[in-house]
Design a protein around this motif. Structure first.
Motif, PDB file in Angstrom:
ATOM      1  N   LEU A 148      33.872  -5.172  71.602  1.00 36.10           N
ATOM      2  CA  LEU A 148      34.275  -5.428  72.969  1.00 36.10           C
ATOM      3  C   LEU A 148      35.718  -5.911  72.942  1.00 36.10           C
ATOM      4  CD1 LEU A 148      31.178  -7.405  74.358  1.00 36.10           C
ATOM      5  CD2 LEU A 148      31.479  -4.930  74.135  1.00 36.10           C
ATOM      6  N   VAL A 149      36.571  -5.340  73.782  1.00 38.53           N
ATOM      7  CA  VAL A 149      37.991  -5.663  73.799  1.00 38.53           C
ATOM      8  C   VAL A 149      38.373  -6.206  75.164  1.00 38.53           C
ATOM      9  CG1 VAL A 149      40.323  -4.796  73.487  1.00 38.53           C
ATOM     10  CG2 VAL A 149      38.469  -3.889  72.083  1.00 38.53           C
ATOM     11  N   GLU A 150      38.946  -7.423  75.183  1.00 44.91           N
ATOM     12  CA  GLU A 150      39.330  -8.106  76.413  1.00 44.91           C
ATOM     13  C   GLU A 150      40.829  -8.014  76.639  1.00 44.91           C
ATOM     14  OE1 GLU A 150      36.356 -11.915  76.189  1.00 44.91           O
ATOM     15  OE2 GLU A 150      37.706 -11.454  74.507  1.00 44.91           O
ATOM     16  N   SER A 151      41.220  -8.130  77.915  1.00 48.95           N
ATOM     17  CA  SER A 151      42.627  -8.198  78.272  1.00 48.95           C
ATOM     18  C   SER A 151      42.772  -8.934  79.596  1.00 48.95           C
ATOM     19  CB  SER A 151      43.253  -6.808  78.368  1.00 48.95           C
ATOM     20  OG  SER A 151      42.648  -6.051  79.396  1.00 48.95           O
ATOM     21  N   GLY A 152      43.986  -9.368  79.911  1.00 48.94           N
ATOM     22  CA  GLY A 152      44.284  -9.961  81.201  1.00 48.94           C
ATOM     23  C   GLY A 152      44.520 -11.459  81.206  1.00 48.94           C
ATOM     24  N   ALA A 174      27.967  -8.734  76.468  1.00 47.29           N
ATOM     25  CA  ALA A 174      27.055  -7.681  76.903  1.00 47.29           C
ATOM     26  C   ALA A 174      25.743  -7.845  76.166  1.00 47.29           C
ATOM     27  CB  ALA A 174      27.651  -6.301  76.626  1.00 47.29           C
ATOM     28  N   GLU A 175      24.627  -7.869  76.908  1.00 48.33           N
ATOM     29  CA  GLU A 175      23.316  -8.093  76.302  1.00 48.33           C
ATOM     30  C   GLU A 175      22.284  -7.152  76.898  1.00 48.33           C
ATOM     31  OE1 GLU A 175      20.249 -11.725  75.189  1.00 48.33           O
ATOM     32  OE2 GLU A 175      21.720 -12.011  76.786  1.00 48.33           O
ATOM     33  N   ARG A 176      21.541  -6.496  76.033  1.00 49.79           N
ATOM     34  CA  ARG A 176      20.421  -5.661  76.450  1.00 49.79           C
ATOM     35  C   ARG A 176      19.093  -6.248  75.982  1.00 49.79           C
ATOM     36  NH1 ARG A 176      17.766  -0.711  74.687  1.00 49.79           N
ATOM     37  NH2 ARG A 176      17.211   0.556  76.526  1.00 49.79           N
ATOM     38  N   SER A 177      19.105  -6.945  74.851  1.00 53.29           N
ATOM     39  CA  SER A 177      17.950  -7.599  74.258  1.00 53.29           C
ATOM     40  C   SER A 177      18.481  -8.646  73.289  1.00 53.29           C
ATOM     41  CB  SER A 177      17.068  -6.588  73.530  1.00 53.29           C
ATOM     42  OG  SER A 177      17.725  -6.102  72.374  1.00 53.29           O
ATOM     43  N   PRO A 178      17.621  -9.540  72.757  1.00 58.81           N
ATOM     44  CA  PRO A 178      18.119 -10.492  71.761  1.00 58.81           C
ATOM     45  C   PRO A 178      18.772  -9.838  70.554  1.00 58.81           C
ATOM     46  CG  PRO A 178      15.982 -11.182  72.569  1.00 58.81           C
ATOM     47  CD  PRO A 178      16.228  -9.815  73.136  1.00 58.81           C
ATOM     48  N   GLU A 179      18.347  -8.624  70.220  1.00 58.50           N
ATOM     49  CA  GLU A 179      18.914  -7.904  69.084  1.00 58.50           C
ATOM     50  C   GLU A 179      20.178  -7.130  69.450  1.00 58.50           C
ATOM     51  OE1 GLU A 179      15.688  -7.483  70.090  1.00 58.50           O
ATOM     52  OE2 GLU A 179      14.853  -8.942  68.685  1.00 58.50           O
ATOM     53  N   LEU A 180      20.411  -6.925  70.731  1.00 53.25           N
ATOM     54  CA  LEU A 180      21.584  -6.201  71.221  1.00 53.25           C
ATOM     55  C   LEU A 180      22.367  -7.137  72.121  1.00 53.25           C
ATOM     56  CD1 LEU A 180      19.916  -2.757  71.993  1.00 53.25           C
ATOM     57  CD2 LEU A 180      21.331  -3.337  70.019  1.00 53.25           C
ATOM     58  N   ASN A 181      23.181  -7.981  71.505  1.00 58.54           N
ATOM     59  CA  ASN A 181      23.931  -9.031  72.179  1.00 58.54           C
ATOM     60  C   ASN A 181      25.310  -9.111  71.527  1.00 58.54           C
ATOM     61  OD1 ASN A 181      24.893 -11.306  73.454  1.00 58.54           O
ATOM     62  ND2 ASN A 181      23.160 -12.609  72.940  1.00 58.54           N
ATOM     63  N   PHE A 182      26.364  -8.786  72.285  1.00 58.10           N
ATOM     64  CA  PHE A 182      27.695  -8.610  71.706  1.00 58.10           C
ATOM     65  C   PHE A 182      28.743  -9.409  72.461  1.00 58.10           C
ATOM     66  CE2 PHE A 182      25.180  -4.704  71.310  1.00 58.10           C
ATOM     67  CZ  PHE A 182      25.040  -4.659  69.933  1.00 58.10           C
ATOM     68  N   TRP A 183      29.783  -9.841  71.735  1.00 55.54           N
ATOM     69  CA  TRP A 183      30.830 -10.701  72.269  1.00 55.54           C
ATOM     70  C   TRP A 183      32.216 -10.148  72.005  1.00 55.54           C
ATOM     71  CZ3 TRP A 183      29.758 -15.163  74.962  1.00 55.54           C
ATOM     72  CH2 TRP A 183      28.431 -15.632  74.891  1.00 55.54           C
ATOM     73  N   GLY A 184      33.128 -10.401  72.937  1.00 57.49           N
ATOM     74  CA  GLY A 184      34.534 -10.124  72.714  1.00 57.49           C
ATOM     75  C   GLY A 184      35.186 -11.217  71.889  1.00 57.49           C
ATOM     76  N   GLN A 185      36.457 -11.026  71.557  1.00 57.07           N
ATOM     77  CA  GLN A 185      37.159 -11.956  70.667  1.00 57.07           C
ATOM     78  C   GLN A 185      37.714 -13.178  71.385  1.00 57.07           C
ATOM     79  OE1 GLN A 185      38.499  -9.236  71.962  1.00 57.07           O
ATOM     80  NE2 GLN A 185      40.449  -9.985  72.782  1.00 57.07           N
ATOM     81  N   GLY A 186      37.760 -13.157  72.698  1.00 61.44           N
ATOM     82  CA  GLY A 186      38.280 -14.261  73.483  1.00 61.44           C
ATOM     83  C   GLY A 186      39.716 -14.041  73.914  1.00 61.44           C
ATOM     84  N   THR A 187      40.039 -14.499  75.120  1.00 65.57           N
ATOM     85  CA  THR A 187      41.406 -14.443  75.627  1.00 65.57           C
ATOM     86  C   THR A 187      41.732 -15.759  76.323  1.00 65.57           C
ATOM     87  OG1 THR A 187      42.967 -13.141  76.970  1.00 65.57           O
ATOM     88  CG2 THR A 187      40.732 -13.368  77.834  1.00 65.57           C
ATOM     89  N   GLN A 188      42.920 -16.293  76.065  1.00 66.41           N
ATOM     90  CA  GLN A 188      43.306 -17.604  76.577  1.00 66.41           C
ATOM     91  C   GLN A 188      43.764 -17.508  78.031  1.00 66.41           C
ATOM     92  OE1 GLN A 188      43.372 -20.780  74.947  1.00 66.41           O
ATOM     93  NE2 GLN A 188      43.770 -21.483  77.049  1.00 66.41           N
ATOM     94  N   VAL A 189      43.232 -18.397  78.868  1.00 65.88           N
ATOM     95  CA  VAL A 189      43.700 -18.580  80.238  1.00 65.88           C
ATOM     96  C   VAL A 189      44.199 -20.009  80.370  1.00 65.88           C
ATOM     97  CG1 VAL A 189      43.041 -18.694  82.669  1.00 65.88           C
ATOM     98  CG2 VAL A 189      42.182 -16.839  81.217  1.00 65.88           C
ATOM     99  N   THR A 190      45.453 -20.176  80.776  1.00 68.36           N
ATOM    100  CA  THR A 190      46.049 -21.493  80.939  1.00 68.36           C
ATOM    101  C   THR A 190      46.568 -21.633  82.365  1.00 68.36           C
ATOM    102  OG1 THR A 190      46.714 -21.549  78.607  1.00 68.36           O
ATOM    103  CG2 THR A 190      47.789 -23.103  80.099  1.00 68.36           C
ATOM    104  N   VAL A 191      46.139 -22.692  83.051  1.00 70.50           N
ATOM    105  CA  VAL A 191      46.523 -22.953  84.437  1.00 70.50           C
ATOM    106  C   VAL A 191      47.333 -24.243  84.469  1.00 70.50           C
ATOM    107  CG1 VAL A 191      45.747 -23.224  86.804  1.00 70.50           C
ATOM    108  CG2 VAL A 191      44.399 -21.846  85.198  1.00 70.50           C
TER     109      VAL A 191
END
Length: 119
Positions: A4-8, A100-117
């Motif tokens: 999974l690839v994040e941006s913004g 993104a999750e479909r089941s406990p065995e299919l659960n995926f994460w992006g690498q994270g993106t920093q938001v600073t306010v």
């Protein structure tokens, strides 16, 4: 292997807006409409918390801290999901992760993106 690839993410002033996006690799896009999609965030010294979730039927979940300010959406044709963040506050500063999750065995994460306010 699923990616999974994040941006913004980035730096924004108090009261400003940002739109985060996340895209899934080819493997997950085969059954993408069946996945529950979400955004989480984690600030230094705090536990990871749910920011927004959207289910396969289009229903959504938000914590009270962001309700009315943040909106999650999904584009099944493109295999992407988004987090529109408005009226940003300093307490929104965190690393944001897509999920993104479909089941406990299919659960995926992006690498994270920093938001600073900040002002």
């Amino acid at each position: 292997q699923v990616h999974l690839v994040e941006s913004g993410g980035g730096l924004v002033q108090i009261g400003g807006s940002l739109r985060l996006s996340c895209g899934a690799s080819r493997t997950i896009r085969v059954l993408f409409p069946d996945y529950t999609l979400a955004w989480y965030r984690q600030a230094p010294g705090k536990e990871r918390q749910l920011v927004a979730k959207i289910h396969s039927d289009g229903s959504t979940d938000y914590p009270t801290s962001v309700k009315g300010r943040f909106t999650i959406s999904r584009d099944n044709a493109m295999g992407r999901w988004y987090l529109q963040m408005n009226s940003l506050k300093p307490e929104d500063t965190a690393v944001y992760y897509c999920n993104a999750e479909r089941s406990p065995e299919l659960n995926f994460w992006g690498q994270g993106t920093q938001v600073t306010v900040s002002s």
